[in-house]
Design a protein around this motif. Structure first.
Motif, short mmCIF file in Angstrom:
data_model
loop_
_atom_site.label_atom_id
_atom_site.label_comp_id
_atom_site.label_asym_id
_atom_site.label_seq_id
_atom_site.Cartn_x
_atom_site.Cartn_y
_atom_site.Cartn_z
N LYS A 393 136.59 88.58 -41.55
CA LYS A 393 138.00 88.95 -41.52
C LYS A 393 138.49 89.16 -40.08
O LYS A 393 139.60 88.75 -39.73
CB LYS A 393 138.21 90.23 -42.32
CG LYS A 393 138.08 90.06 -43.83
CD LYS A 393 138.21 91.41 -44.53
CE LYS A 393 137.90 91.31 -46.01
NZ LYS A 393 137.95 92.64 -46.67
N HIS A 394 137.65 89.77 -39.24
CA HIS A 394 138.02 89.94 -37.83
C HIS A 394 138.27 88.60 -37.15
O HIS A 394 139.21 88.45 -36.35
CB HIS A 394 136.91 90.69 -37.08
CG HIS A 394 136.81 92.13 -37.42
ND1 HIS A 394 135.73 92.91 -37.06
CD2 HIS A 394 137.66 92.97 -38.08
CE1 HIS A 394 135.91 94.14 -37.49
NE2 HIS A 394 137.07 94.20 -38.10
N VAL A 395 137.42 87.64 -37.46
CA VAL A 395 137.55 86.31 -36.86
C VAL A 395 138.85 85.65 -37.31
O VAL A 395 139.58 85.07 -36.50
CB VAL A 395 136.32 85.44 -37.24
CG1 VAL A 395 136.56 83.99 -36.86
CG2 VAL A 395 135.07 85.96 -36.57
N ILE A 396 139.16 85.75 -38.60
CA ILE A 396 140.40 85.14 -39.11
C ILE A 396 141.62 85.86 -38.53
O ILE A 396 142.63 85.22 -38.20
CB ILE A 396 140.40 85.15 -40.65
CG1 ILE A 396 139.21 84.34 -41.19
CG2 ILE A 396 141.70 84.56 -41.19
CD1 ILE A 396 139.03 84.42 -42.70
N GLU A 397 141.53 87.18 -38.39
CA GLU A 397 142.63 87.93 -37.77
C GLU A 397 142.86 87.47 -36.33
O GLU A 397 143.99 87.39 -35.86
CB GLU A 397 142.35 89.43 -37.81
CG GLU A 397 142.55 90.08 -39.17
CD GLU A 397 144.01 90.34 -39.51
OE1 GLU A 397 144.90 89.90 -38.76
OE2 GLU A 397 144.25 90.97 -40.56
N HIS A 398 141.78 87.20 -35.60
CA HIS A 398 141.95 86.74 -34.21
C HIS A 398 142.71 85.42 -34.18
O HIS A 398 143.62 85.24 -33.36
CB HIS A 398 140.59 86.56 -33.55
CG HIS A 398 140.68 86.03 -32.14
ND1 HIS A 398 141.04 86.81 -31.07
CD2 HIS A 398 140.49 84.78 -31.64
CE1 HIS A 398 141.06 86.08 -29.97
NE2 HIS A 398 140.73 84.84 -30.29
N SER A 399 142.36 84.52 -35.07
CA SER A 399 143.08 83.25 -35.13
C SER A 399 144.55 83.48 -35.45
O SER A 399 145.44 82.83 -34.87
CB SER A 399 142.44 82.34 -36.18
OG SER A 399 143.08 81.09 -36.23
N GLY A 476 137.03 80.43 -26.92
CA GLY A 476 138.25 80.86 -27.58
C GLY A 476 138.43 82.36 -27.65
O GLY A 476 139.39 82.84 -28.27
N PHE A 477 137.51 83.13 -27.05
CA PHE A 477 137.63 84.58 -26.96
C PHE A 477 137.62 85.27 -28.33
O PHE A 477 138.19 86.34 -28.51
CB PHE A 477 138.90 84.98 -26.19
CG PHE A 477 139.16 84.15 -24.97
CD1 PHE A 477 138.29 84.18 -23.90
CD2 PHE A 477 140.27 83.32 -24.89
CE1 PHE A 477 138.52 83.41 -22.76
CE2 PHE A 477 140.51 82.54 -23.76
CZ PHE A 477 139.63 82.58 -22.70
#
Length: 518
Positions: A393-399, A476-477
């Protein structure tokens, strides 16, 4: 007296003025053949004894021609490829990160057959202080002026490159290495130049941060902390820069040979001191391709065109993408096909990918190698990463943080990802999870209704994510990614994977978008 630097970088194997989308179109405003003509024209103005010609790497990978050259046995393609770069007459070069993409044997052959010295200060044989390639510096005398040249490459390569491509190598900080060598070399020369395959973490003029300071790009700190550097010849970010900052000339000449960076130093003949600095970007589109380069790569270019037109698969239905920007925001059958392929190879639960080319058009019913390479031009490796539901979820939020909604209701990408260099290949979408992104909410709280096969993701449950190695290694940070989370790496490139998947899989392309931004 004038001393002139002519600088190229990030040509990425585009030797001819074509992007290979149209077999018969050789009118593109870039390419090494145009670079050569531009350099020859400038040398005619100033005289060879007043000119230094340099390059800051990323030559071996990036174009269809570069990919084709790699397929030929006994380095036959690489020999023709290298001959074209040798014909430019470079005085000094350094390596780029993408020069490692095809492995150490390929890179070593290229380095050993380069006429110009490869300057390398920070890529060392592990456990030693010795450069693994080339030499640490070069002193060149031009018109009675001693010019010292240092060469440096971004230290971040281990975060992107597969392990066997960098085995036995150690990568040091550009900043600390150049500090060391600049102090040693400057007293021996009249002018000190640094070739740097790396860019700027802060705006060179204002000092404002433009990206997280993680060590990939150290140009701003080099510029500000090493006053010994007179001429700073950079690359990597594909930016167009020609500036003078704190009495240091700064150049970055874009991408694919679209420009040649030019630095003009006025030097007092008696004192050997620099009295004036000018910088310029000379666009190569104004120059016809050099016939000498065209002749050298004629056979390789024709072979590339024939190779690209090979059909590799027939699809029951086409998998188009209207255009890159529309596909990113609204989804596209081609994006789903790419995701399905990644899942097919890895058996992961979820797949993540970006639209890798601004010119992506997806696939028609007949798919050729040209289609594959133009839609996915990078030499990435597919890996599988273990995440908890909370981490995913953190990864998707970053995107989701890449986007904003204008007062008029238009969804757009933040300027941070468009300027000073477009970096939308960092924007991932995810499949087969269904999710919505509410752009009116604060960053980190935007993703809504996230489900996998109809069920919400569980924070403490383990999931497997298929993604390319560039992203998994930090590109991509994104949060959460780390090397210890990778549990599978495929030894195939995307051309191989597309060929296998399209010919062996019976899956139908999912045409429906699975995400929504509002």
């Amino acid at each position: 007296m004038k001393l002139v630097f002519l600088h190229s970088s990030d040509t990425h194997g585009f030797l001819m003025p074509t992007d290979y989308q149209d077999r018969n179109d050789y009118h593109a405003p870039f390419g090494l053949a145009r670079v050569s003509s531009t350099i020859k024209s400038e040398i005619a103005k100033y005289g060879r004894d007043h000119v230094l010609v340099t390059d800051a790497g990323d030559c071996l990978q990036g174009s269809p021609l570069a990919s084709y050259a790699r397929t030929l046995p006994d380095y036959r393609g690489l020999a023709q490829f290298t001959a074209a770069y040798n014909a430019i007459g470079y005085d000094a070069r350094c390596l780029g990160n993408h020069d490692f993409n095809f492995g150490l044997d390929y890179l070593n052959w290229y380095v050993n057959h380069n006429d110009a010295p490869i300057i390398n200060d920070n890529i060392l044989a592990a456990g030693t202080d010795r450069p693994a390639f080339g030499i640490p510096f070069k002193i060149i005398e031009k018109a009675g002026i001693k010019v010292g040249i240092l060469g440096i490459t971004t230290q971040y390569i281990p975060h992107w490159e597969q392990a066997d491509h960098i085995a036995g190598l150690e990568f040091k900080s550009a900043l600390t290495t150049i500090k060391h060598y600049a102090a040693l070399l400057k007293p021996q020369v009249d002018v000190l130049a640094v070739l740097y395959h790396g860019g700027f973490e802060n705006d060179p003029q204002t000092g404002q941060a433009t990206e997280p300071d993680r060590g990939e790009n150290e140009g701003y700190h080099i510029l500000k902390e090493i006053p010994e550097v007179d001429v700073f010849l950079t690359g990597h970010q594909h930016r167009r820069l020609n500036e003078v900052v704190d009495q240091t000339a700064l150049i970055q000449p874009g991408y694919r040979g679209e420009a040649v960076g030019k630095v003009i130093l006025d030097i007092d003949e008696q004192s050997k001191k620099i009295s004036k600095i000018e910088t310029e970007l000379v666009d190569t589109k104004a120059f016809e391709p050099d016939p000498a380069i065209v002749e050298l790569v004629k056979q390789l270019d024709q072979g590339t065109q024939n190779w690209l037109d090979q059909p590799i698969a027939e699809l029951s239905e086409p998998a188009p993408i209207k255009d890159a920007m529309t596909g990113r925001i609204h989804g596209a059958p081609f994006i789903n096909l790419l995701q399905q392929m990644q899942l097919w190879f890895t058996h992961a639960d979820v797949s993540a990918t970006a639209v890798m080319s601004e010119k992506a058009k997806g696939f028609g019913k007949t798919v050729t190698l040209r289609d594959v390479i133009l839609n996915y031009p990078y030499a990435n490796q597919l890996v599988r990463v273990k995440f908890t539901g909370k981490q995913l979820k953190h990864v998707i939020e970053h995107s989701a943080s890449f986007l904003e909604k204008t007062p008029e209701g238009t969804i757009k990408f933040l300027d941070r990802w468009i300027k000073p260099k477009p970096e939308l290949y960092h924007f991932d979408v995810f499949y087969p999870v269904h999710y919505e992104v509410d752009l009116s909410q604060p960053v980190g709280q935007r993703v809504k209704n996230l489900t996998l096969h109809g069920k919400p993701l569980e924070d403490d449950k383990n999931y497997e994510l298929a993604v390319n190695n560039y992203r998994a290694n930090g590109g991509g940070f994104y949060p959460e990614y780390s090397l210890d989370k990778i549990d599978l790496a495929l030894d195939k490139d995307y051309v191989q994977m597309f060929t296998e998947y399209l010919t062996q899989s019976s899956e139908k392309v999912d045409p429906k978008p699975n995400y929504k931004f509002y």
